[in-house]
Scaffold this motif. Structure first.
Motif, PDB file in Angstrom:
ATOM      1  N   PRO A  85      38.339  30.025  33.888  1.00  0.00           N
ATOM      2  CA  PRO A  85      39.159  29.339  34.897  1.00  0.00           C
ATOM      3  C   PRO A  85      39.334  30.134  36.184  1.00  0.00           C
ATOM      4  N   TRP A  86      39.510  31.466  36.075  1.00  0.00           N
ATOM      5  CA  TRP A  86      39.677  32.258  37.297  1.00  0.00           C
ATOM      6  C   TRP A  86      38.377  32.307  38.084  1.00  0.00           C
ATOM      7  N   GLU A  87      37.258  32.556  37.401  1.00  0.00           N
ATOM      8  CA  GLU A  87      35.975  32.633  38.097  1.00  0.00           C
ATOM      9  C   GLU A  87      35.614  31.293  38.717  1.00  0.00           C
ATOM     10  N   GLY A  88      35.995  30.197  38.060  1.00  0.00           N
ATOM     11  CA  GLY A  88      35.742  28.880  38.631  1.00  0.00           C
ATOM     12  C   GLY A  88      36.520  28.667  39.914  1.00  0.00           C
ATOM     13  N   LEU A  89      37.789  29.071  39.899  1.00  0.00           N
ATOM     14  CA  LEU A  89      38.624  28.950  41.098  1.00  0.00           C
ATOM     15  C   LEU A  89      38.087  29.844  42.209  1.00  0.00           C
ATOM     16  N   ARG A  90      37.724  31.061  41.848  1.00  0.00           N
ATOM     17  CA  ARG A  90      37.214  32.017  42.831  1.00  0.00           C
ATOM     18  C   ARG A  90      35.880  31.538  43.413  1.00  0.00           C
ATOM     19  N   HIS A  91      35.033  30.963  42.571  1.00  0.00           N
ATOM     20  CA  HIS A  91      33.757  30.437  43.049  1.00  0.00           C
ATOM     21  C   HIS A  91      33.985  29.378  44.118  1.00  0.00           C
ATOM     22  N   ALA A 138      45.673  28.417  31.946  1.00  0.00           N
ATOM     23  CA  ALA A 138      45.115  29.642  31.363  1.00  0.00           C
ATOM     24  C   ALA A 138      45.934  30.879  31.738  1.00  0.00           C
ATOM     25  N   GLU A 139      46.961  30.677  32.572  1.00  0.00           N
ATOM     26  CA  GLU A 139      47.853  31.763  33.015  1.00  0.00           C
ATOM     27  C   GLU A 139      47.087  32.879  33.730  1.00  0.00           C
ATOM     28  N   VAL A 140      46.079  32.471  34.521  1.00  0.00           N
ATOM     29  CA  VAL A 140      45.342  33.458  35.321  1.00  0.00           C
ATOM     30  C   VAL A 140      45.673  33.332  36.802  1.00  0.00           C
ATOM     31  N   LEU A 141      46.403  32.270  37.166  1.00  0.00           N
ATOM     32  CA  LEU A 141      46.782  32.038  38.558  1.00  0.00           C
ATOM     33  C   LEU A 141      48.275  32.288  38.731  1.00  0.00           C
ATOM     34  N   ALA A 189      42.575  39.281  49.499  1.00  0.00           N
ATOM     35  CA  ALA A 189      43.413  38.089  49.664  1.00  0.00           C
ATOM     36  C   ALA A 189      43.353  37.198  48.430  1.00  0.00           C
ATOM     37  N   LEU A 190      42.147  36.950  47.911  1.00  0.00           N
ATOM     38  CA  LEU A 190      42.026  36.088  46.736  1.00  0.00           C
ATOM     39  C   LEU A 190      42.613  36.743  45.497  1.00  0.00           C
ATOM     40  N   ASP A 191      42.473  38.061  45.381  1.00  0.00           N
ATOM     41  CA  ASP A 191      43.074  38.748  44.236  1.00  0.00           C
ATOM     42  C   ASP A 191      44.597  38.654  44.252  1.00  0.00           C
ATOM     43  N   GLY A 192      45.162  38.408  45.423  1.00  0.00           N
ATOM     44  CA  GLY A 192      46.609  38.214  45.510  1.00  0.00           C
ATOM     45  C   GLY A 192      47.080  36.950  44.813  1.00  0.00           C
ATOM     46  N   ARG A 194      45.999  36.174  41.794  1.00  0.00           N
ATOM     47  CA  ARG A 194      45.872  36.388  40.354  1.00  0.00           C
ATOM     48  C   ARG A 194      47.226  36.640  39.699  1.00  0.00           C
ATOM     49  N   ALA A 195      47.328  36.181  38.474  1.00  0.00           N
ATOM     50  CA  ALA A 195      48.571  36.402  37.717  1.00  0.00           C
ATOM     51  C   ALA A 195      48.601  37.801  37.117  1.00  0.00           C
ATOM     52  N   THR A 196      47.436  38.414  36.967  1.00  0.00           N
ATOM     53  CA  THR A 196      47.349  39.757  36.387  1.00  0.00           C
ATOM     54  C   THR A 196      46.712  40.700  37.398  1.00  0.00           C
ATOM     55  N   PRO A 197      46.919  42.008  37.254  1.00  0.00           N
ATOM     56  CA  PRO A 197      46.342  42.962  38.218  1.00  0.00           C
ATOM     57  C   PRO A 197      44.825  42.821  38.310  1.00  0.00           C
ATOM     58  N   ALA A 198      44.302  42.944  39.522  1.00  0.00           N
ATOM     59  CA  ALA A 198      42.867  42.821  39.748  1.00  0.00           C
ATOM     60  C   ALA A 198      42.197  44.181  39.613  1.00  0.00           C
ATOM     61  N   GLY A 199      40.869  44.166  39.640  1.00  0.00           N
ATOM     62  CA  GLY A 199      40.099  45.396  39.569  1.00  0.00           C
ATOM     63  C   GLY A 199      39.997  46.062  40.924  1.00  0.00           C
ATOM     64  N   PRO A 200      39.115  47.058  41.041  1.00  0.00           N
ATOM     65  CA  PRO A 200      38.976  47.782  42.306  1.00  0.00           C
ATOM     66  C   PRO A 200      38.432  46.892  43.418  1.00  0.00           C
TER      67      PRO A 200
END
Length: 226
Positions: A85-91, A138-141, A189-192, A194-200
């Protein structure tokens, strides 16, 4: 004869792509005040060639909007087809941001919206709402983020004032650094969302030359654009 017609058809298609690309670029810089002459000049064709393809500037803008709406809808459908779900939204977000130079929002209200445009916009809105709803389930947003929040963020990120200024100054030596910096800002900006901390953060940390070199006189090789 067939070969001649085929060549002519390819030339027309090539000119049309050049016109549409030029129109997006001129609109990104000049907004609704973009002139037909500027668009034709950017595309490298005569004004007469533009008017043979599009009878009015309104017709050209309608064509640009239809293309953009189809691209957004396709990106949303592709995102929904992805299992994550997160990768779909990000795509969807990344594809929409990268679909062209700048948003078409500046020309909103300057021409008639067709029934086809309305239908495509509705399909796109529903697909984006599904992407956002799925990501929330999915609790990713991040809680509270709406489809409108996402669309407004995409609109803001679709234009890069830094790259536009460097282009006008002819500072091609900074192209790679500016593109790298833009990709980082988009990711941040997009990582902002996310519901959970993003990577580098991807790419190289940008340097202050992106600011300081804009104030330096252009080199002999740099050709400022109008």
């Amino acid at each position: 004869m067939t070969s001649s017609r085929s060549w002519r058809s390819e030339e027309v298609a090539r000119n049309d792509r050049a016109l549409l690309r030029a129109a997006r670029e001129v609109l990104a810089a000049d907004g609704a005040h973009a002139s037909v002459a500027s668009i034709a000049a950017r595309a490298g064709v005569g004004v007469g060639s533009l008017y043979r393809r599009y009878r009015t500037k309104q017709e050209l803008f309608q064509r640009l909007c239809l293309i953009a709406l189809r691209e957004y809808l396709d990106a949303a459908k592709e995102g929904l087809a992805m299992g994550d779900p997160w990768e779909g939204l990000r795509h969807y977000a990344m594809s929409s941001i990268r679909s062209g130079p700048g948003s078409l929002a500046p020309v909103a209200g300057t021409f008639e919206v067709t029934a086809e445009m309305t239908e495509l916009a509705g399909q796109g809105d529903r697909a984006v709402a599904m992407l956002v709803e799925r990501a929330h389930r999915a609790e990713v947003l991040r809680a509270g983020v709406t489809p409108v929040d996402l669309e407004l963020l995409i609109e803001q990120l679709s234009k890069s004032p830094l790259q536009d200024q460097l282009h006008r100054q002819g500072r091609t030596e900074l192209d790679d650094a500016a593109q790298n910096a833009r990709e980082r800002v988009i990711t941040i900006a997009l990582d902002g969302l996310r519901a959970t901390p993003a990577g580098p953060v991807p790419g190289r940390p940008p340097g202050y030359e992106l600011f300081t070199m804009r104030w330096a006189p252009p080199t002999d090789d740099a050709q400022p654009t109008e």
